[in-house]
Write a protein that holds these residues in place. Structure first.
Motif, mmCIF file in Angstrom:
data_model
loop_
_atom_site.group_PDB
_atom_site.id
_atom_site.type_symbol
_atom_site.label_atom_id
_atom_site.label_comp_id
_atom_site.label_asym_id
_atom_site.label_seq_id
_atom_site.Cartn_x
_atom_site.Cartn_y
_atom_site.Cartn_z
ATOM 1 N N HIS A 136 -10.384 0.579 5.229
ATOM 2 C CA HIS A 136 -9.645 -0.674 5.318
ATOM 3 C C HIS A 136 -10.515 -1.706 6.030
ATOM 4 C CE1 HIS A 136 -6.435 2.215 4.584
ATOM 5 N NE2 HIS A 136 -5.606 1.210 4.315
ATOM 6 N N GLU B 293 0.822 -1.212 0.000
ATOM 7 C CA GLU B 293 0.000 0.000 0.000
ATOM 8 C C GLU B 293 0.855 1.260 0.000
ATOM 9 O OE1 GLU B 293 -3.786 1.905 2.456
ATOM 10 O OE2 GLU B 293 -3.096 -0.139 2.840
ATOM 11 N N THR C 43 -8.914 6.270 3.509
ATOM 12 C CA THR C 43 -9.320 5.071 2.766
ATOM 13 C C THR C 43 -9.895 4.029 3.724
ATOM 14 O OG1 THR C 43 -7.566 5.457 1.137
ATOM 15 C CG2 THR C 43 -8.510 3.240 1.235
ATOM 16 N N LYS D 76 -3.358 2.362 7.861
ATOM 17 C CA LYS D 76 -4.252 3.444 8.266
ATOM 18 C C LYS D 76 -3.883 3.960 9.655
ATOM 19 C CE LYS D 76 -9.153 4.602 8.747
ATOM 20 N NZ LYS D 76 -10.537 4.156 8.481
ATOM 21 N N LYS E 57 -4.334 10.614 2.498
ATOM 22 C CA LYS E 57 -5.129 9.799 1.581
ATOM 23 C C LYS E 57 -5.293 8.378 2.120
ATOM 24 C CE LYS E 57 -5.748 12.877 -1.705
ATOM 25 N NZ LYS E 57 -7.096 13.406 -2.026
#
Length: 735
Positions: free
Chosen positions: A678, A659, A676, A688, A672
């Motif tokens: 997860h 990622e 997102t 994250k 960003k």
């Protein structure tokens, strides 16, 4: 620094200070030139000789001191002296100034660089001695770098002054003419109608088109030079010929076939190369078996009863071979023939830039021609020249997989990724492993804390790690194999049954006849490639381990795209290989994955950074899997969320890294990632969470304090109500 050098530095600094102090950078502008155009022209007409001499002197000073304004000075030469005299004056003055800068750089810095970077300077000197004049001409004709950098850089090499002066003067003439000619037209602008005059438009057209024309000219001259003495075939057998059937060669051939080119792939041994047969696939299969053994041995971690591991090493190796056999069809000649690739079992050597002589495995010989040829012959393990080592019949990553009996005492030389992966795997399978590393830590390309974590885990797994030990000799003593190492001046005796050498790899170029093509391998055996993956000849390319600088399967595939596309379509456009985001994973337990800069690299390059950390011991999925250890470390510029580098150490580090690699490749920051979704509970949630750690560390405290007051106000709780609340008066309600 001696007195002469110090005096020169102070003198240059004084001149630059005077230039800046009297606003010289403001004087040498196009606006100022046009504002004083008429008055300067009148004075020059009255003092022609003095004007030319003064102008030349100023131009020499500007160029020699690398001051801004050389381009404006060149335009001024055309504006005030015309094409002929302007060209002559600028040409002589610019060459003189560049030569002075060249000599100053050589006097001030060359000796120091020779002492500190002897090998690097020696390689530069060899290149300059061979093709220095050509490269200098290229840089002058196509100004990829500013001229002042060229002046300084060339002064640090061994190029002769007369060569530098002559090549610079000749190569700068076309560009000088274009600028001087443009200056003659700028000097004639009296009204707006002059702007669209034919002469002025032509001058600007030349100014814009010159780099393209010069680039074409340089390419033409280069092709004529490198291909001199070779006869190009009239017809070709193939569009693309690939030598080597490893990862790089397979991808190259696949791309060529996908765009319907006629492609031949020459492999003398087994398709799939090192990755399939002796590298990635077998090693990861062995590591998985070792991990299973460790799980059984420590089953109590999962609420089960731990059991002793009594597996057969022969069975483990049979499984490794079965895994290879199952993956093998992906790289087989049958599959690639179906894709349109002609697969040839043979050895190849160069006859010309378009022709190779091949010796088939059945003994037949023939010549094949191709418009473009790709060298993808891979690498081989490096065997250091240690007395007695060859007599020990050492194991390497090539022949290790032929073992049937498990070594009881295994000595491993090397603390890099390959040595470390295999050391832990064999220890978990039951061998007594001694790992010798001459450096002061394992995995030296990683940060110190990563090396220490891996070292502690290895020792917990029973690996006897000997840091700072250098193997100096091998011998047999009373029928026993023995390695003698040196540690802090003391000789150390290490007995063993088998020795595995994992101290690096060397590019495989034997038999290719590169020397007959004028291609000289680098010190590590790799071939010298350009940014488009081409070798000395624009139609000959290399990719994979044979080209370096990375020895990863994914790096080989990445390079193969550039080699194949440039080989097939390079006459229209050439792509430069992009290494900006190169990830890698060391498959120890825990895994070590990295992309971008480490802290050590950032410090060495002077890159400002800050670190955000997240411990994987806090991740719910890691806790559920009883793998709650390791961390993620992200480097970002101070105050910004742009990712400079990431290190992941943990059970699923390779998967977590993907990622961050995607984010870096496409310019996505931590904000960003934080935004997102997860899925829960997964290992990738950790990406994250580390982004959340960065966000908390950069929370706007002032804004948050105002928001806290706003929300308190929204509750309607003023000071009186607060006092009322503190008095604990009961709410009587309505009566």
């Amino acid at each position: 620094m001696n007195h002469n050098k110090l005096f020169l530095v102070l003198f240059i600094a004084a001149l630059v200070g005077v230039f800046l102090g009297f606003d010289g950078h403001q004087l040498l502008t196009l606006e100022n030139l046009q504002a004083h155009q008429e008055s300067l022209r009148q004075w020059i007409d009255q003092n022609r000789v003095l004007a030319v001499a003064g102008y030349a002197g100023i131009y020499v000073a500007v160029t020699a001191l690398s001051l801004p304004g050389a381009a404006i000075m060149t335009l001024a030469g055309g504006a005030f002296f015309g094409n002929l005299y302007g060209l002559m004056t600028v040409s002589i003055a610019s060459t003189a100034g560049a030569s002075l800068a060249f000599l100053v750089a050589r006097f001030l810095m060359r000796d120091t660089l020779r002492e500190r970077y002897a090998d690097t300077v020696a390689r530069m000197d060899r290149g300059i001695g061979k093709d220095g004049a050509y490269y200098l001409a290229t840089l002058r004709l196509v100004p990829v770098f500013p001229f002042f950098l060229i002046n300084l850089a060339m002064g640090l090499t061994s190029m002769k002054l007369r060569t530098y002066v002559l090549v610079s003067w000749l190569a700068m003439l076309p560009g000088t003419f274009v600028y001087v000619n443009a200056g003659t037209q700028l000097g004639q602008i009296q009204s707006t109608s002059d702007i669209v005059s034919a002469d002025l438009l032509l001058s600007f057209a030349l100014l814009g088109a010159f780099p393209l024309l010069a680039k074409f000219l340089v390419g033409f001259i280069r092709r004529r030079k490198v291909y001199a003495g070779w006869r190009k075939p009239v017809h070709f057998d193939y569009n693309l010929l690939v030598i080597g059937g490893g990862a790089a060669g397979l991808v190259s051939a696949y791309i060529g076939a996908a765009v319907k080119a006629r492609v031949a792939l020459i492999e003398k041994d087994r398709m799939g190369g090192d990755c399939l047969n002796t590298g990635c696939v077998p090693s990861k299969a062995l590591i998985r078996s070792a991990r299973a053994a460790d799980t059984l041995r420590h089953a109590h971690r999962y609420g089960l009863e731990s059991v002793p591991v009594a597996g057969s090493f022969r069975s483990v190796m049979r499984r490794v071979k079965a895994v290879i056999a199952r993956v093998e069809p992906h790289d087989s000649p049958e599959r690639y023939r179906k894709l349109g690739v002609e697969c040839i079992s043979a050895e190849a050597s160069f006859v010309s830039p378009w022709t190779v002589a091949i010796r088939h495995n059945d003994g037949r010989t023939e010549h094949l021609t191709a418009r473009s040829i790709i060298v993808a012959t891979g690498g081989k393990p490096l065997l250091p020249a240690i007395p007695g080592l060859v007599e020990m019949q050492p194991l390497t990553s090539d022949n290790l997989w032929k073992l049937d009996e498990q070594p009881q005492r295994l000595l491993i030389l090397g603390g890099g990724p390959i040595g470390s992966e295999l050391a832990q795997a064999f220890a978990r399978l039951g061998s007594q492993v001694t790992q010798v590393e001459k450096g002061d830590r394992l995995l030296p390309r990683e940060d110190v804390e990563v090396s220490e974590l891996i070292l502690n885990q290895f020792r917990a797994d029973g690996v006897d790690v000997r840091l700072g030990h250098s193997a100096v000799s091998f011998c047999r003593e009373n029928g026993e194999k023995v390695a003698w190492c040196e540690y802090e001046g003391v000789r150390v005796r290490i007995p063993f049954d088998e020795v595995l050498v994992a101290v690096g790899r060397r590019a495989n170029t034997q038999g290719l006849n590169l020397e007959g093509m004028g291609i000289e391998p680098l010190a590590n055996g790799a071939v010298p490639v350009e940014e488009d993956m081409s070798l000395r000849y624009p139609n000959v390319f290399a990719c994979g381990d044979v080209a370096g600088p990375y020895q990863f399967t994914h790096a080989a595939a990445h390079q193969a795209w550039y080699a194949a596309v440039n080989g097939l379509f390079g006459q229209f456009r050439r792509f430069r290989v992009d290494y900006r985001v190169m990830p890698w994973v060391t498959f120890t337990s825990p895994e070590v994955a990295r992309v971008g800069l480490s802290e050590a690299e950032a410090r060495a390059r002077g890159v400002a950074y800050e670190v955000t950390r997240y411990g994987l011991d806090d991740l719910d999925r890691a806790i559920a899997d009883s793998d709650a250890f390791g961390f993620i470390k992200v480097l970002t510029p101070p105050g910004k969320d742009r990712i400079l580098g990431v290190v992941v150490v943990g059970a699923r580090a390779g998967e977590i890294l993907a990622e961050f690699t995607l984010a870096m490749k496409h310019g996505l920051g931590l904000n960003k990632i934080l935004g997102t979704i997860h899925p829960y509970p997964t290992w990738n949630e950790s990406a994250k969470y580390v982004a959340g750690e960065w966000k908390r560390a950069h929370a706007p405290d002032g804004v948050l304090a105002l928001l806290e007051r706003f929300h308190r106000w929204r509750l309607g709780k003023n000071k009186n109500s607060e006092r009322s609340k503190n008095s604990h008066a009961p709410d009587q309600g309505p009566k």
